[in-house]
Every structure is written in structure tokens, then in C-alpha cells.
Enzyme design. Structure first.
Site, PDB file in Angstrom:
ATOM      1  N   HIS A  53     -11.072  -3.851   3.725  1.00  0.00           N
ATOM      2  CA  HIS A  53     -10.966  -3.459   5.135  1.00  0.00           C
ATOM      3  C   HIS A  53     -11.783  -2.214   5.472  1.00  0.00           C
ATOM      4  O   HIS A  53     -11.696  -1.721   6.592  1.00  0.00           O
ATOM      5  CB  HIS A  53      -9.489  -3.211   5.463  1.00  0.00           C
ATOM      6  CG  HIS A  53      -8.947  -2.040   4.689  1.00  0.00           C
ATOM      7  ND1 HIS A  53      -8.841  -2.053   3.315  1.00  0.00           N
ATOM      8  CD2 HIS A  53      -8.549  -0.816   5.083  1.00  0.00           C
ATOM      9  CE1 HIS A  53      -8.385  -0.890   2.904  1.00  0.00           C
ATOM     10  NE2 HIS A  53      -8.189  -0.119   3.952  1.00  0.00           N
ATOM     11  N   ASP A  54     -12.526  -1.684   4.502  1.00  0.00           N
ATOM     12  CA  ASP A  54     -13.293  -0.444   4.734  1.00  0.00           C
ATOM     13  C   ASP A  54     -14.801  -0.660   4.739  1.00  0.00           C
ATOM     14  O   ASP A  54     -15.537   0.270   5.078  1.00  0.00           O
ATOM     15  CB  ASP A  54     -12.984   0.584   3.633  1.00  0.00           C
ATOM     16  CG  ASP A  54     -11.592   1.157   3.740  1.00  0.00           C
ATOM     17  OD1 ASP A  54     -11.063   1.256   4.865  1.00  0.00           O
ATOM     18  OD2 ASP A  54     -11.020   1.504   2.684  1.00  0.00           O
ATOM     19  N   GLU A  93      -6.950   3.006  -5.689  1.00  0.00           N
ATOM     20  CA  GLU A  93      -8.249   3.174  -5.053  1.00  0.00           C
ATOM     21  C   GLU A  93      -8.841   4.478  -5.590  1.00  0.00           C
ATOM     22  O   GLU A  93      -8.302   5.552  -5.339  1.00  0.00           O
ATOM     23  CB  GLU A  93      -8.120   3.258  -3.534  1.00  0.00           C
ATOM     24  CG  GLU A  93      -9.496   3.376  -2.882  1.00  0.00           C
ATOM     25  CD  GLU A  93      -9.471   3.875  -1.448  1.00  0.00           C
ATOM     26  OE1 GLU A  93     -10.416   3.585  -0.714  1.00  0.00           O
ATOM     27  OE2 GLU A  93      -8.510   4.572  -1.065  1.00  0.00           O
ATOM     28  N   ASP A 118      -3.479   4.444  -2.370  1.00  0.00           N
ATOM     29  CA  ASP A 118      -4.591   4.898  -1.532  1.00  0.00           C
ATOM     30  C   ASP A 118      -5.189   6.207  -2.067  1.00  0.00           C
ATOM     31  O   ASP A 118      -4.444   7.137  -2.398  1.00  0.00           O
ATOM     32  CB  ASP A 118      -4.025   5.115  -0.120  1.00  0.00           C
ATOM     33  CG  ASP A 118      -5.099   5.263   0.942  1.00  0.00           C
ATOM     34  OD1 ASP A 118      -5.876   4.319   1.117  1.00  0.00           O
ATOM     35  OD2 ASP A 118      -5.133   6.320   1.605  1.00  0.00           O
ATOM     36  N   ASP A 168       0.851  -1.184   0.000  1.00  0.00           N
ATOM     37  CA  ASP A 168       0.000   0.000   0.000  1.00  0.00           C
ATOM     38  C   ASP A 168       0.890   1.239   0.000  1.00  0.00           C
ATOM     39  O   ASP A 168       1.919   1.269   0.675  1.00  0.00           O
ATOM     40  CB  ASP A 168      -0.866  -0.008   1.272  1.00  0.00           C
ATOM     41  CG  ASP A 168      -2.324   0.328   0.998  1.00  0.00           C
ATOM     42  OD1 ASP A 168      -2.567   1.438   0.503  1.00  0.00           O
ATOM     43  OD2 ASP A 168      -3.191  -0.505   1.308  1.00  0.00           O
TER      44      ASP A 168
HETATM   45  C1  GLC Z   1      -8.500   4.594   2.017  1.00  0.00           C
HETATM   46  C2  GLC Z   1      -8.234   3.375   2.850  1.00  0.00           C
HETATM   47  C3  GLC Z   1      -8.821   3.583   4.203  1.00  0.00           C
HETATM   48  C4  GLC Z   1      -8.120   4.767   4.830  1.00  0.00           C
HETATM   49  C5  GLC Z   1      -8.250   5.995   3.954  1.00  0.00           C
HETATM   50  C6  GLC Z   1      -7.319   7.069   4.382  1.00  0.00           C
HETATM   51  O1  GLC Z   1      -9.857   4.781   1.784  1.00  0.00           O
HETATM   52  O2  GLC Z   1      -8.728   2.225   2.212  1.00  0.00           O
HETATM   53  O3  GLC Z   1      -8.672   2.456   5.022  1.00  0.00           O
HETATM   54  O4  GLC Z   1      -8.658   5.011   6.081  1.00  0.00           O
HETATM   55  O5  GLC Z   1      -7.929   5.716   2.615  1.00  0.00           O
HETATM   56  O6  GLC Z   1      -5.998   6.717   4.114  1.00  0.00           O
END
Ligand code: GLC
Length: 521
Positions: free
Chosen positions: A325-326, A264, A209, A105
């Protein structure tokens, strides 16, 4: 056959099945109740047995853990809770020896407020790193510089006044996660060096991210009033990001071996997601979340699949994901194991790179987290429950200090759903995933083939995959709660993998919430 030999003319990430690991919750080698890198390493034989091609590791960098690692205070070191750089090197070497790639990541939109860059930036308005973050003057009326809303807290502004210098700083996430200023060339150079640091250590790519958040409107214009309180992190879309992405891609291209990036893009609009592929000059893969938010029903899924074909495919290779994980796990969202099994056939039968989230192969549900155990400000603890490995005792884990469990409570039925219990049961969802992964490995149609929808009764979706050398597969998914006659669809086909024993009757009746992967007879 090694993965590289299966599709020598295609980059590995198109045919790969990627398995996401949330390090805190995966496996605990040192018994402190928090997962670690040696824990992950100890499970590589299991992951090889399962048949995944690549791992994506959520952040394991030094972090004060305000957002459990998505607030990084040193991009180039391992947080002691997870181990050391030497542990990381061993993990990568062992994974590679088993033919498993590793992507890590990379969190470019913001650092931790403890990162030395921010500490320096906030120290004075004249600091050499002042412009590395986004600072704005206070106005006489005391209102924040714009109406942007931070993520998770109900409608709170994305701005905090820093008392040291009496200016606002921007944070699309928590106040502990100040946004970097990607208009500053020094920031770009420093973050490119972070990529090189991990590329030099042998990683195969990055999950990037909130990549869509990097390029921001230089005027920081207000979000449309009717969209408030949607957090700005789910709305930010600015032309300048495309140039940043091309630059990042050129860093990856300094290295051989098809190093990749999967972005993402948390914009719930497939057309916008597609734009980040930039006709082949942008990201290699982007997460497209609208299907994840589709209910378990044929019509919405037909719409999402069609959008991907029309919008993403002209730009690049699709990806598919049901859990991470979100978000609540899809086993929890869809409400039954039968559906979770059928969803596995769906996910692994679609054209594109599938991403699995550790534990979905065990059919895990979210943990029910009592109020006094809540730790995540974003309400995401349930899907981050620890993976139960063994039936007995602490399911292969240690206990967190002062607790009788690891850092989060167990998911429901932890013993029955442990990897140990499900491996011993050939009929389990774990074996279903293993059979599906083996079927993908054996079929160029499933890995890389074209996709064409086939007419199907209400509640049912069916499609064909066609690959090189005439290889063909058919997938049929019944989203409905009644048995459906699919006899005309299965003529000339035989079941290769079924979501459950007897899912397809000899009379061509497909059970409720069931799916089959077929090969030609
Ligand atoms: C992304 C991640 C999440 C995190 C956010 C801030 O959405 O998947 O888990 O809290 O970014 O970094």
C-alpha cells in the site's frame, strides 16, 4: 489437506502465502464507499478459492485518518468506519474455519496526536505521560533539536513545537503522528499489552510497522549531512531495537500456536535487514525491500536473490514482496501484464514467504488520481484504488458521499479486471495466481525446499528448489524482450505452470517477459 498437516514440523508462516488487505479499499459491505471488516468477511470464500494461507490486515483501529489508519487513537478498538470488535471476531472465526490465518498491523513507533496518551503528554511538562513521547527544549536560535527530516513532506523537520508547553516533539512521519519514547518502560509495557489484547482475540501474528525506528540514538545525533533530505524513518538503525524485538518476541511466546511477527524494516540494505533476525532471537520474518526496488531485469534480480541467500538465510527465513500500500504496484512499475504474470512465477517460486498485495492477482494497475481527488499526503493513492469485484455498475461497491465512486477512483479497466470477469476466464492472471498457489501447496520443494541457481543465458534467471523426499521444481524467468532458447534447461522437465499460454515452445524457446515453473518428467 489443512495447512497445519502439510508441514507438521515447521511453523506455519514459513510455508504460508500471505495476502495483504488494505481495509479501506478491499470490499464495502455497508455501501458507504469505504471498505470494512464485513466486506472482507464476505470475500473469504473467494480468498479460499484463490488459495491464500493467511491475511495481513492493514490498520482498522480507531484513527483520525491523517495517515489512513497508521495514526492510531485507540489500539484496542475498531474504527466505526470499518465496523466493530464483534465484526472483527466474526472475521477471525470465519477465516480460521476456512484454514486462513489472520495477522494484524501493529503501529508501535507513533500514535495519533489524538491518542489519549499524547493528549495527556502534551498537556503539561509535568504530565505523568510527558516522557512517553520525545520532547526537547527550544534553543535560542530557534532551530529544531537535530536535522532529522520527516517522511513525505519535502525536507520538513521531524520536529514540531507544541504551543501548549513551548517544546518540540519528535515525529518521523506527519506532525499528527508523534513518536513514542521506547526508552520508557511504561510505553513498552503498554504496547506489549496491545499485543496481548489481539493475541487474546486469536490473531496469528503481527505485521509490525517501521520496527527499525523504535530504538533511537539517545543523543539524537544528526543524520549525515549528505543523506539529507532522506527521511530519518529510512535511516534510523540503533542497537537498542534488538533488545526491544527480543522482548516483543517473548510476548508472542507467552501464547501457543506459533504466533509470529513480520517486521517492516524500511532500510534499503539487506545486510541491515538481516540483523533484525538476530540469529533466530529476533523477528520471524522481515520485509526486505531492495528486490521490490529492483528494475525488471535479470542482473539486478540475480544480485538481490544472491544477497538474500548470503545475508538473510544465515539469520532466518526470507520473505518476498513486490507490491504493497506504499509503493506503485509492480504491474505499473514493470509496465505490462506479461511481466506481471512472469513476476508472479518469480515471486511464488523463490525460497521464502511470499506476500501478495490485494489486487495484484487481478493484474491491477495504479489508479490515475486527479488532483482534486488526492487524499494521501504521501502520494500513495494510486496503489490504494478500490478492488473491482463485479463487472457492472459500482463493481460491488457503494459510493462515497458526494462522489460518483468509492473513496478513491477506480484502477484502469475496472470492469475487465474485476474479480468476476477474471474468474470467468481460465486464461486470466487470476487463474495463474490460483494455479501457482495450488502448485506451492502441492510441493514441499516450493514451500520449504532449498534453492540453487542454475546457469542460464543472458536475460534469464533459473533456479532449482529441492525439498524433503526428493521433491524438485525448477523455475525459469526470461526478463528480456526477446525469445530465448532454454532447451538445455528444460530437458527432463515438464511445464507445471506457465506465465502465459505457450510461454515455452516445444523447441525450448521461452517467450519474452515469460516464466515457467517446471516439475521433473
Ligand atoms: C509504514 C506504513 C505506511 C505508514 C507509515 C507510518 O511505512 O507501511 O503506510 O504511512 O509506516 O506509519
Amino acid at each position: 489437506m489443512a495447512a497445519a498437516d502439510r508441514d507438521p514440523t515447521e511453523p506455519w508462516w514459513k510455508a504460508a502465502v500471505v495476502y495483504q488487505i488494505y481495509p479501506r479499499s478491499f470490499a464495502d459491505a455497508d455501501g458507504d464507499g469505504v471498505g470494512d471488516l464485513q466486506g472482507i468477511r464476505s470475500k473469504l470464500p473467494h480468498l479460499e478459492w484463490l488459495g491464500v494461507d493467511a491475511l495481513w490486515l492493514s490498520p482498522f483501529y480507531r484513527s483520525p485518518m491523517a495517515d489512513f489508519g497508521y495514526d492510531v487513537s485507540d489500539y484496542c478498538d475498531v474504527d466505526p468506519i470499518f465496523g466493530t470488535l464483534a465484526d472483527f471476531d466474526e472475521l477471525v472465526a470465519d477465516a480460521h474455519a476456512r484454514g486462513i490465518r489472520v495477522i494484524v498491523d501493529w503501529v508501535p513507533n507513533h500514535t495519533s496526536d489524538q491518542h489519549p496518551w499524547f493528549v495527556e503528554s502534551r498537556s503539561s511538562r509535568e504530565s505523568a505521560k510527558r516522557d512517553w513521547y520525545v520532547w526537547r527544549d527550544r534553543t535560542p536560535d530557534g532551530a529544531p533539536p537535530n536535522n532529522w527530516v520527516q517522511t513525505w513532506t519535502d525536507g520538513e523537520p521531524a520536529w514540531t513545537v507544541d504551543p501548549q508547553t513551548d517544546q518540540w516533539y519528535l515525529h518521523l512521519f506527519l506532525p499528527e503522528q508523534p513518536d513514542l519514547n521506547w526508552r520508557n518502560p511504561e510505553v513498552r509495557a503498554a504496547m506489549a499489552d496491545v499485543l496481548r489484547f489481539w493475541l487474546d482475540r486469536g490473531v496469528d501474528g503481527f505485521r509490525m510497522d517501521v520496527l527499525h525506528a523504535l530504538g533511537k540514538d539517545p543523543d539524537l545525533a544528526d543524520d549525515p549531512a549528505e543523506l539529507i533530505p532522506i527521511p530519518h524513518s529510512a535511516l534510523n538503525h540503533h542497537e537498542s531495537t534488538h533488545e526491544i524485538v527480543r522482548e516483543l518476541r517473548s510476548v508472542l511466546e507467552e501464547y501457543d500456536g506459533d504466533r509470529m511477527m513480520v517486521a517492516e524494516i524500511f532500510l534499503l540494505d539487506t545486510e541491515l535487514v538481516a540483523s533484525y533476525y538476530d540469529g533466530g532471537a529476533g523477528v520471524h520474518l522481515a520485509f526486505n525491500f531492495p528486490p521490490l526496488f529492483a528494475p525488471w531485469a535479470a542482473r539486478p534480480w540475480a544480485v538481490r536473490i544472491d544477497e538474500v541467500a548470503r545475508m538473510i538465510e544465515p539469520q532466518g527465513w526470507p520473505s518476498w514482496v513486490l507490491s504493497n500500500h506504499d509503493q506503485p504496484r509492480h504491474r505499473t512499475r514493470y509496465g505490462s501484464e506479461a511481466r506481471a504474470r512472469a513476476a508472479a512465477v518469480l515471486l511464488l517460486g523463490l525460497k521464502g514467504t511470499p506476500f501478495l498485495y490485494a489486487g495484484e492477482e487481478l493484474g491491477l494497475e495504479d489508479a490515475v488520481v486527479p488532483e482534486d481527488r488526492v487524499v494521501d499526503p504521501g502520494g500513495r493513492d494510486g496503489c490504494r484504488a478500490p478492488i473491482p469485484w463485479t463487472v457492472e455498475g459500482d463493481h460491488g461497491w457503494g459510493r462515497a458521499e458526494g462522489l460518483d465512486t468509492p473513496w478513491l477512483p477506480w484502477p484502469p479497466d475496472a470492469a475487465e479486471r474485476s474479480a468476476e470477469a477474471l474468474r470467468a476466464d481460465e486464461g486470466s492472471i487470476l487463474h495463474l495466481y490460483r494455479r501457482l498457489l495450488a502448485a506451492r501447496r502441492a510441493s514441499t520443494a516450493l514451500r520449504l525446499g532449498d534453492q540453487a541457481m542454475v546457469d542460464a543465458p543472458d536475460d534469464v534467471l533459473a533456479w532449482d528448489r529441492t525439498g524433503a523426499g526428493g521433491d524438485r521444481r525448477r523455475v525459469i524467468v526470461n526478463f528480456g524482450s526477446s525469445t530465448v532458447d532454454v532447451s538445455t534447461l528444460v530437458e527432463g522437465w515438464a511445464v507445471e505452470v506457465a506465465s502465459a499460454d505457450g510461454a515455452l515452445g516445444t523447441d525450448g524457446a521461452l517467450a519474452a517477459d515469460a516464466a515457467v515453473l517446471l516439475r521433473p518428467t
